[in-house]
Design an enzyme around this catalytic site. Structure first.
Site, PDB file in Angstrom:
ATOM      1  N   HIS B  75       3.606  63.545 -15.594  1.00  0.00           N
ATOM      2  CA  HIS B  75       3.804  63.300 -13.907  1.00  0.00           C
ATOM      3  C   HIS B  75       5.547  63.689 -13.660  1.00  0.00           C
ATOM      4  O   HIS B  75       5.899  64.225 -12.614  1.00  0.00           O
ATOM      5  CB  HIS B  75       3.889  61.843 -13.602  1.00  0.00           C
ATOM      6  CG  HIS B  75       4.338  61.158 -12.063  1.00  0.00           C
ATOM      7  ND1 HIS B  75       3.623  61.861 -10.814  1.00  0.00           N
ATOM      8  CD2 HIS B  75       5.232  60.615 -11.808  1.00  0.00           C
ATOM      9  CE1 HIS B  75       4.529  61.336  -9.945  1.00  0.00           C
ATOM     10  NE2 HIS B  75       5.290  60.664 -10.240  1.00  0.00           N
ATOM     11  N   ASP B 104      16.487  91.595   1.093  1.00  0.00           N
ATOM     12  CA  ASP B 104      15.669  91.016   0.163  1.00  0.00           C
ATOM     13  C   ASP B 104      16.726  90.222  -0.865  1.00  0.00           C
ATOM     14  O   ASP B 104      17.717  90.452  -0.706  1.00  0.00           O
ATOM     15  CB  ASP B 104      14.963  92.157  -1.008  1.00  0.00           C
ATOM     16  CG  ASP B 104      13.675  91.646  -1.481  1.00  0.00           C
ATOM     17  OD1 ASP B 104      13.777  90.476  -2.090  1.00  0.00           O
ATOM     18  OD2 ASP B 104      12.586  92.458  -1.459  1.00  0.00           O
ATOM     19  N   TRP B 140       9.823  61.906 -20.048  1.00  0.00           N
ATOM     20  CA  TRP B 140      10.434  63.229 -19.631  1.00  0.00           C
ATOM     21  C   TRP B 140      11.546  63.318 -20.276  1.00  0.00           C
ATOM     22  O   TRP B 140      12.124  64.586 -20.365  1.00  0.00           O
ATOM     23  CB  TRP B 140      10.363  63.429 -18.227  1.00  0.00           C
ATOM     24  CG  TRP B 140      11.487  62.914 -17.661  1.00  0.00           C
ATOM     25  CD1 TRP B 140      11.818  61.710 -17.310  1.00  0.00           C
ATOM     26  CD2 TRP B 140      12.573  63.769 -17.072  1.00  0.00           C
ATOM     27  NE1 TRP B 140      13.156  61.552 -16.502  1.00  0.00           N
ATOM     28  CE2 TRP B 140      13.728  63.019 -16.736  1.00  0.00           C
ATOM     29  CE3 TRP B 140      13.117  65.211 -17.318  1.00  0.00           C
ATOM     30  CZ2 TRP B 140      14.708  63.288 -15.899  1.00  0.00           C
ATOM     31  CZ3 TRP B 140      14.232  65.361 -16.643  1.00  0.00           C
ATOM     32  CH2 TRP B 140      15.100  64.332 -15.956  1.00  0.00           C
ATOM     33  N   SER B 167      13.242  80.488 -16.566  1.00  0.00           N
ATOM     34  CA  SER B 167      12.833  80.898 -15.053  1.00  0.00           C
ATOM     35  C   SER B 167      14.149  80.259 -13.884  1.00  0.00           C
ATOM     36  O   SER B 167      14.429  80.859 -13.151  1.00  0.00           O
ATOM     37  CB  SER B 167      11.501  80.304 -14.791  1.00  0.00           C
ATOM     38  OG  SER B 167      11.292  80.306 -13.336  1.00  0.00           O
ATOM     39  N   SER B 168      14.342  79.020 -14.118  1.00  0.00           N
ATOM     40  CA  SER B 168      15.147  78.502 -13.363  1.00  0.00           C
ATOM     41  C   SER B 168      16.598  79.236 -13.342  1.00  0.00           C
ATOM     42  O   SER B 168      17.307  79.445 -12.308  1.00  0.00           O
ATOM     43  CB  SER B 168      15.512  76.823 -13.663  1.00  0.00           C
ATOM     44  OG  SER B 168      14.669  76.199 -13.488  1.00  0.00           O
ATOM     45  N   HIS B 251      21.899  64.632 -15.325  1.00  0.00           N
ATOM     46  CA  HIS B 251      22.525  64.266 -14.117  1.00  0.00           C
ATOM     47  C   HIS B 251      22.888  65.248 -13.218  1.00  0.00           C
ATOM     48  O   HIS B 251      22.466  65.278 -12.092  1.00  0.00           O
ATOM     49  CB  HIS B 251      23.783  63.301 -14.461  1.00  0.00           C
ATOM     50  CG  HIS B 251      24.052  62.441 -13.190  1.00  0.00           C
ATOM     51  ND1 HIS B 251      23.164  61.220 -12.715  1.00  0.00           N
ATOM     52  CD2 HIS B 251      24.671  62.680 -12.207  1.00  0.00           C
ATOM     53  CE1 HIS B 251      23.264  60.899 -11.717  1.00  0.00           C
ATOM     54  NE2 HIS B 251      24.274  61.839 -10.963  1.00  0.00           N
ATOM     55  N   GLU B 253      20.996  67.801 -12.959  1.00  0.00           N
ATOM     56  CA  GLU B 253      19.551  68.045 -12.618  1.00  0.00           C
ATOM     57  C   GLU B 253      19.374  67.268 -11.291  1.00  0.00           C
ATOM     58  O   GLU B 253      18.597  67.620 -10.393  1.00  0.00           O
ATOM     59  CB  GLU B 253      18.740  67.754 -13.793  1.00  0.00           C
ATOM     60  CG  GLU B 253      17.137  67.885 -13.484  1.00  0.00           C
ATOM     61  CD  GLU B 253      16.713  69.197 -13.054  1.00  0.00           C
ATOM     62  OE1 GLU B 253      17.303  70.362 -13.340  1.00  0.00           O
ATOM     63  OE2 GLU B 253      15.715  69.379 -12.365  1.00  0.00           O
ATOM     64  N   TYR B 255      21.370  66.180  -8.885  1.00  0.00           N
ATOM     65  CA  TYR B 255      21.890  67.185  -7.847  1.00  0.00           C
ATOM     66  C   TYR B 255      21.301  68.460  -7.612  1.00  0.00           C
ATOM     67  O   TYR B 255      21.454  68.929  -6.534  1.00  0.00           O
ATOM     68  CB  TYR B 255      23.193  67.165  -8.116  1.00  0.00           C
ATOM     69  CG  TYR B 255      23.951  65.828  -7.964  1.00  0.00           C
ATOM     70  CD1 TYR B 255      23.922  65.240  -6.643  1.00  0.00           C
ATOM     71  CD2 TYR B 255      24.167  64.746  -9.236  1.00  0.00           C
ATOM     72  CE1 TYR B 255      24.285  63.566  -6.649  1.00  0.00           C
ATOM     73  CE2 TYR B 255      24.500  63.514  -9.050  1.00  0.00           C
ATOM     74  CZ  TYR B 255      24.604  63.079  -7.695  1.00  0.00           C
ATOM     75  OH  TYR B 255      24.966  61.613  -7.484  1.00  0.00           O
ATOM     76  N   SER B 266      21.056  69.853   6.912  1.00  0.00           N
ATOM     77  CA  SER B 266      22.124  70.028   7.613  1.00  0.00           C
ATOM     78  C   SER B 266      21.645  71.422   8.825  1.00  0.00           C
ATOM     79  O   SER B 266      22.417  71.635   9.578  1.00  0.00           O
ATOM     80  CB  SER B 266      23.122  70.783   6.880  1.00  0.00           C
ATOM     81  OG  SER B 266      23.733  69.669   5.931  1.00  0.00           O
ATOM     82  N   HIS B 300      26.133  57.231 -17.382  1.00  0.00           N
ATOM     83  CA  HIS B 300      25.769  55.871 -16.759  1.00  0.00           C
ATOM     84  C   HIS B 300      24.312  55.652 -16.999  1.00  0.00           C
ATOM     85  O   HIS B 300      23.723  54.462 -16.746  1.00  0.00           O
ATOM     86  CB  HIS B 300      26.070  56.086 -15.033  1.00  0.00           C
ATOM     87  CG  HIS B 300      25.284  56.943 -14.529  1.00  0.00           C
ATOM     88  ND1 HIS B 300      25.838  57.606 -13.160  1.00  0.00           N
ATOM     89  CD2 HIS B 300      24.242  57.627 -14.489  1.00  0.00           C
ATOM     90  CE1 HIS B 300      25.327  58.505 -12.917  1.00  0.00           C
ATOM     91  NE2 HIS B 300      23.892  58.261 -13.536  1.00  0.00           N
ATOM     92  N   HIS B 301      23.425  56.710 -17.487  1.00  0.00           N
ATOM     93  CA  HIS B 301      21.933  56.615 -17.797  1.00  0.00           C
ATOM     94  C   HIS B 301      22.083  55.826 -19.220  1.00  0.00           C
ATOM     95  O   HIS B 301      20.983  55.651 -19.482  1.00  0.00           O
ATOM     96  CB  HIS B 301      21.387  57.837 -17.796  1.00  0.00           C
ATOM     97  CG  HIS B 301      21.338  58.384 -16.660  1.00  0.00           C
ATOM     98  ND1 HIS B 301      20.355  58.588 -15.520  1.00  0.00           N
ATOM     99  CD2 HIS B 301      22.414  59.426 -16.189  1.00  0.00           C
ATOM    100  CE1 HIS B 301      20.626  59.316 -14.829  1.00  0.00           C
ATOM    101  NE2 HIS B 301      21.719  59.616 -14.931  1.00  0.00           N
ATOM    102  N   THR B 326      29.323  61.798  -0.773  1.00  0.00           N
ATOM    103  CA  THR B 326      27.954  61.445  -0.143  1.00  0.00           C
ATOM    104  C   THR B 326      27.830  60.923   1.138  1.00  0.00           C
ATOM    105  O   THR B 326      27.461  61.288   2.301  1.00  0.00           O
ATOM    106  CB  THR B 326      26.968  60.741  -1.119  1.00  0.00           C
ATOM    107  OG1 THR B 326      27.107  61.168  -2.399  1.00  0.00           O
ATOM    108  CG2 THR B 326      25.480  60.780  -0.500  1.00  0.00           C
ATOM    109  N   LYS B 329      28.827  63.254   3.802  1.00  0.00           N
ATOM    110  CA  LYS B 329      27.656  63.987   4.521  1.00  0.00           C
ATOM    111  C   LYS B 329      26.667  63.066   5.611  1.00  0.00           C
ATOM    112  O   LYS B 329      26.423  63.586   6.598  1.00  0.00           O
ATOM    113  CB  LYS B 329      26.980  64.352   3.247  1.00  0.00           C
ATOM    114  CG  LYS B 329      27.360  65.422   2.489  1.00  0.00           C
ATOM    115  CD  LYS B 329      26.420  65.922   1.254  1.00  0.00           C
ATOM    116  CE  LYS B 329      26.793  67.448   0.869  1.00  0.00           C
ATOM    117  NZ  LYS B 329      26.525  68.469   1.836  1.00  0.00           N
ATOM    118  N   ARG B 448       9.869  49.260 -16.829  1.00  0.00           N
ATOM    119  CA  ARG B 448       8.860  50.439 -16.549  1.00  0.00           C
ATOM    120  C   ARG B 448       8.284  51.001 -17.990  1.00  0.00           C
ATOM    121  O   ARG B 448       8.409  50.464 -18.925  1.00  0.00           O
ATOM    122  CB  ARG B 448      10.015  51.502 -16.129  1.00  0.00           C
ATOM    123  CG  ARG B 448      11.128  52.034 -17.178  1.00  0.00           C
ATOM    124  CD  ARG B 448      12.458  52.707 -16.415  1.00  0.00           C
ATOM    125  NE  ARG B 448      11.877  53.924 -16.275  1.00  0.00           N
ATOM    126  CZ  ARG B 448      12.419  55.105 -16.425  1.00  0.00           C
ATOM    127  NH1 ARG B 448      13.701  55.170 -16.604  1.00  0.00           N
ATOM    128  NH2 ARG B 448      12.007  56.447 -15.928  1.00  0.00           N
TER     129      ARG B 448
END
Lengths: 45, 523
Positions: B75, B104, B140, B167-168, B251, B253, B255, B266, B300-301, B326, B329, B448
C-alpha cells in the site's frame, strides 16, 4: 514521432538548444550517479 | 496563437495504442502519468480497504498476518511511488511547459522513457503477490535485516525500486532542463508561477535523494546475494546504518510529495480569492528553506533507535525549525484570502481543505519531532494518523484540487460542479472519520503494522474502518466526474476561472497539441 521543440527554439535565439538541454541532462545525470556510487563506496564493508 | 493552432493541425502522430507508446508530447505523457497514478490510487486504495477490513474488529478476520504485512508494505510503495509522485509528474508535464511559454519538455524522448519505465516497475512489484513466500512484508522502509528475510520477492522489490528511482531522476532532470533552458523571453525566475518554482526545488531534491535510496537498496541486494556486509554486524557492518541512509532519502521524499502540493495551492488560492498571491518572494525562499532543512532532520524517524544526546537535540531542533518556513506559507495563503472576493468552487474547496487539514498533520508532526514525546508515540497509530493527514489531506487533496482546477483546460469541458462539491464534502467528512480516531488509538498505545489488537482499541478501529470504506467509495465519484468531464460537458472558456492569471490561461481550452511554438513575450 519527432519532437518539435528543438528546431523551434533554436530558431528563436540562434543557440543550439538541443545541445544545451543534453549538456544539462548529462551534468545532472553524472551528479545523480555520483551520489549513488558515493553512498555505496562510503559504506563499503 | 494562430501559428500554434496551424502547427497543431499539421502535427502528425500515430493513432491508437502506438500514439501512447511512442509519444514524445508533454500533454500525452502528462495524461499517461495521471491515468497511471489514478489506477495506482485505486490499487493502493484496495489494499487499504483490506487493511481496514482486517482491523474492523479485534482478532484475525480475513487475512493471515503475513499477507496483512504485505498489504501495509505494498500500500505504501504503491501510493508513494505509483500514485502521488507520478500524479505530480503528470501535472508538471501538462502545466510547466504551458506556464513558462514552452512548446514541450526539454527532453521529450527521455520523457517518454521516464513514464514507460513505471508500468514495468509496478508489474515487477505487484507480481510478487503471486510468488512463493508472498509479497514483501517488511514495511516500505525495507529495514535490514528484516527485509533480507523476504522470499523470492526480494530481488523483484529491489529492481522495482531501482526502476522507479531511475524514472523519477529522469523526470527531475527533464523538469530542470525545461525550466532552465526553455522559458519564454522575459520569463525571469522571479516571475515563474509558484507551481513551477516548487517543482524545480522538488526536482533538485529528487536528484539528491533518489540515488541515496537506490544506493541503499543496491547494498541490500549485494548483502543478500553477493556476500557483502554493509548492514550485517557479523561482517563488520551496521544494521542501524541502513536506517540512517534510508531516512536520509526518506525525509526529503516527504517534501518531494508535498512541495508541488504547495505550488498547486499557491495557484488555486489567488485565483478564487481574486487577489495576487501574498508574499511571492517569501514563498520561494520558504520552499527553498524547507528543501534545505529536509536534509538535516532525517534521524527524527529514529529517536528510539539510540543516538547521542547531542544528536537527539540537533534533530529535534532542526525538525521543529521546519515549522517556520511552513508557517510562512500558511500565513501567506491566509493573507492572500484576506479581504479577497472569494468564491468556493471545487478546486478552492480542496485548497481550503488542504490548508486546514495539512496544518493538523503539521502540528502532529511537531509533536512527533519533540524527542521525549516521540519516545511515547514511536511506532503507534499516532504516527499513522500524522502522515496520512500530511499525505492524504495534504498531497492527495492538492492533486484532486489540481485536477478540478485544470481539467477544464485539459479537456475543454467544465466538470460537474455539483458532483465535484459532493466529492469534496464526502471526502473531507470521511477522511476525518478515517484518520482522526487514529490519533486517539496511537496515544492509547496501539502499535502500527499489526493485524490484531487489544479489545480496548476496538471502538475507534471500527469507526476508522467505516470512515475508510466510505472514503474509498467516495473516490469512485471522483472517477465518475473525471470520465464524465473527459467525455463531454459545457464548453470551457480559455480563461476558465474569472480570477485565473498566467500563460496557460491564454491558450484555448483544450490547448493545441504543441502550445507556444512561437514563444510569447512576457513583460
Amino acid at each position: 514521432m519527432t519532437p518539435v521543440i528543438a528546431e523551434s527554439h533554436d530558431a528563436r535565439d540562434g543557440s543550439n538548444l538541443r545541445r544545451r538541454n543534453l549538456r544539462l541532462a548529462v551534468i545532472l545525470g553524472i551528479l545523480a550517479a555520483a551520489f549513488y556510487g558515493g553512498f555505496i563506496l562510503m559504506h563499503w564493508k | 496563437m494562430a501559428h500554434a493552432a496551424h502547427h497543431d493541425d499539421h502535427a502528425h502522430h500515430p493513432t491508437g495504442v502506438m500514439r501512447w507508446i511512442t509519444t514524445t508530447n508533454n500533454k500525452d505523457i502528462g495524461t499517461l502519468y495521471l491515468s497511471f497514478a489514478l489506477l495506482m490510487f485505486f490499487i493502493g486504495g484496495s489494499m487499504a480497504m483490506i487493511i481496514r477490513a482486517e482491523l474492523f474488529k479485534p482478532g484475525l478476520q480475513f487475512v493471515d498476518p503475513q499477507f496483512f504485512n504485505s498489504m501495509t508494505t505494498l500500500h505504501a510503495l504503491v501510493m508513494i511511488f505509483g500514485a502521488v509522485m507520478p500524479a505530480f509528474v503528470g501535472l508538471a508535464n501538462w502545466m510547466i511547459p504551458m506556464m513558462i511559454g514552452a512548446p514541450d519538455m526539454a527532453l521529450p524522448r527521455l520523457n517518454n522513457w521516464s513514464f514507460w519505465l513505471l508500468p514495468f516497475a509496478f508489474t515487477l512489484l505487484l507480481s510478487t503477490l503471486f510468488m512463493p513466500g508472498g509479497a514483501p512484508a517488511g514495511g516500505w522502509t525495507m529495514y535490514a535485516p528484516l527485509v533480507l528475510q523476504t522470499g523470492e520477492a526480494f530481488p523483484f522489490l529491489i529492481f522495482a525500486v531501482h526502476i522507479m528511482g531511475i524514472s523519477s531522476i529522469m523526470g527531475a532532470i527533464n523538469i530542470i532542463a525545461t525550466v532552465f533552458n526553455m522559458r519564454a523571453p522575459g520569463m525571469t525566475f522571479m516571475k515563474l508561477p509558484l507551481f513551477v518554482w516548487t517543482w524545480i526545488i522538488t526536482a533538485f531534491l529528487l536528484i539528491a535523494a533518489m540515488p541515496v535510496l537506490a544506493g541503499a537498496v543496491t547494498m541490500l541486494l549485494t548483502d543478500k546475494f553477493f556476500g557483502t556486509s554493509f548492514f550485517s554486524a557479523a561482517g563488520g557492518g551496521d544494521p542501524v546504518m541502513f536506517q540512517h541512509i534510508f531516512w536520509f532519502f526518506g525525509h526529503p521524499e516527504v517534501y518531494i510529495m508535498i512541495l508541488p502540493a504547495f505550488g498547486i495551492v499557491s495557484a488555486i488560492v489567488p485565483t478564487f480569492a481574486r487577489k495576487p498571491l501574498f508574499g511571492y518572494a517569501s514563498m520561494v525562499y520558504a520552499t527553498a528553506s524547507i528543501a534545505f532543512l529536509s536534509f538535516i532532520v532525517w534521524a527524527h524517524h529514529m529517536f528510539t533507535v539510540g543516538m547521542p544526546l547531542a544528536g537527539e537535540l540537533f534533530f529535534m531542533y532542526t525538525t521543529v525549525l521546519i515549522a517556520v518556513p511552513t508557517g510562512v506559507k500558511i500565513f501567506n495563503w491566509l493573507a492572500t484570502m484576506w479581504r479577497g472576493s472569494m468564491t468556493f468552487e471545487t478546486p478552492m474547496l480542496f485548497a481550503l481543505g488542504f490548508i486546514v487539514m495539512f496544518t493538523i498533520g503539521g502540528f502532529s508532526g511537531l509533536m512527533l519531532g519533540v524527542t521525549p514525546a516521540d519516545f511515547q508515540y514511536q511506532d503507534t497509530y499516532f504516527v499513522v494518523a500524522h502522515f496520512h493527514y500530511v499525505l492524504v489531506t495534504g498531497a492527495v487533496f492538492a492533486i484532486m484540487g489540481a485536477t478540478y482546477f485544470w481539467l477544464p483546460k485539459w479537456t475543454g469541458h467544465m466538470y460537474d460542479e455539483t458532483l465535484g462539491k459532493w466529492h469534496f464534502w464526502l471526502s473531507t467528512i470521511f477522511v476525518n472519520v478515517l484518520f482522526f480516531p487514529q490519533h486517539f488509538l496511537g496515544l492509547a498505545g496501539m502499535p502500527r503494522r499489526i493485524p490484531d489488537y487489544a479489545v480496548q482499541f476496538a471502538d475507534w478501529n471500527m469507526v476508522s474502518s467505516i470512515g475508510g470504506f466510505c472514503f474509498g467509495a467516495t473516490q469512485l465519484l471522483f472517477l465518475y466526474v473525471i470520465v464524465k468531464c473527459v467525455r463531454g460537458g459545457a464548453k470551457a472558456s480559455d480563461r476558465v476561472w474569472e480570477g485565473a492569471e498566467g500563460l496557460e490561461w491564454i491558450l484555448p481550452s483544450p490547448p493545441p497539441y504543441h502550445s507556444f511554438v512561437n514563444p510569447p513575450l512576457v513583460k
